[in-house]
Design an enzyme around this catalytic site. Sequence first.
Site, PDB file in Angstrom:
ATOM      1  N   THR A 190      -2.048  -5.250  -1.052  1.00 40.89           N
ATOM      2  CA  THR A 190      -1.323  -4.088  -1.574  1.00 40.89           C
ATOM      3  C   THR A 190      -2.233  -3.137  -2.347  1.00 40.89           C
ATOM      4  O   THR A 190      -1.834  -2.017  -2.652  1.00 40.89           O
ATOM      5  CB  THR A 190      -0.186  -4.524  -2.513  1.00 40.89           C
ATOM      6  N   LYS A 191      -3.436  -3.548  -2.680  1.00 39.75           N
ATOM      7  CA  LYS A 191      -4.315  -2.707  -3.492  1.00 39.75           C
ATOM      8  C   LYS A 191      -5.003  -1.633  -2.629  1.00 39.75           C
ATOM      9  O   LYS A 191      -5.006  -1.725  -1.406  1.00 39.75           O
ATOM     10  CB  LYS A 191      -5.374  -3.560  -4.185  1.00 39.75           C
ATOM     11  N   ASN A 192      -5.640  -0.663  -3.285  1.00 38.40           N
ATOM     12  CA  ASN A 192      -6.226   0.455  -2.540  1.00 38.40           C
ATOM     13  C   ASN A 192      -7.337   0.022  -1.599  1.00 38.40           C
ATOM     14  O   ASN A 192      -7.545   0.647  -0.557  1.00 38.40           O
ATOM     15  CB  ASN A 192      -6.734   1.534  -3.505  1.00 38.40           C
TER      16      ASN A 192
END
Length: 353
Positions: A171-173
């Site tokens: 879910t992180k960039n």
Amino acid sequence: MGEPELQAVQRVLSSGFLTNGPETAAFEEEFARVHAVPYAVAMANGTVALTAMLLAHGIGPGDEVIVPSFTFLSTATAVVHAGARPVFAEVHADILNIDADHVAALITARTKAVIAVHYAGQAADMAELRALTDRAGILLLEDAAEAHGASYRGRPVGGLADGAMFSFTPTKNITMGEGGMVTTHDPDYARRLRQLRNHGVADDGTPRTSIGYNWRMTEMQAAIGRVQVTRLSAIIERKQANAEFLAAHLRDADVLFPPNRPDRTATYMMLTLRSSTRRDAIVQGLRDRGIEARVYFPPAHLDAVFAADNVTLPRTEEVANTVFSIPCHAELTEDDLALIAKEITALAPRDAT
Ligand SMILES: *Cc1c(COP(=O)(O)O)cnc(C)c1O
């Protein structure tokens, strides 16, 4: 993920090193450079990075660590993993970051540290927090799990306090499937982190003086991470442009957009809006139209594992009942964004309330 990531993994598979090798060292160096710190220590995931960040400062049984309740649960459970007790603080209702005034009221003789979460990629109030942690003689740590590449008063997160951690879960960039990193200016702290990561053994082979863990990152993860870091600024630019577009096109919707503090750059790992009256209807309506809306995060202090403490945080509970996150990722087209804004406006028109 693209061809460069595939090639990176192939390179590792035929290299002879599968863990704790040259790719990890190179990834640490490249990640550290982006965040303007001299040291970065790669970890298996963000949650063990958080635990290591605490343990390497000697935090343990009998200690209290102040954390925001409005965060992913592991900011708090990592404190428990270290043997200490999380003490939950309120967040600002607008930028959803820890409230320094409430932190000040929670400091006791047992408080060893404050963890500032840079929620969704906007830095917390680091100057206010630094002033009060210095006054109290305690540590200030950054949970930058959601904030790769974000900055505060012109300086990247990750080097703003006494230690910082990042996560690379999908879910992180940027992501390698799983992964974590601790960043620091302090060479001794970096060395203790490396010992914790590798069964108590430092990279220079100094004999063990305490037990450690196996919190190593694989070379496959590190090789993917090296490619992902080169994509970071382009991903952030796209997400910032998406957020700007959505803000402009949600002018007629009765929702609150997260304000951008002028002294920091937000990177929109998530785009979290608020609706005080119609959150659930908006989320359901968007899902019915095939738009992925989600509610992040359930407050940690109300989670079953902490509920016995009977903490009440009225502002956090109000925030948690009104927030919802909408798509903002770098692959969205302008048509996608226009549709998202149109549907939200239809579900919550400004003049209807
Ligand atoms: C994702 C996240 C973590 C945990 O990272 P993992 O890599 O999933 O263990 C910790 N804190 C915050 C604020 C996060 O968003």
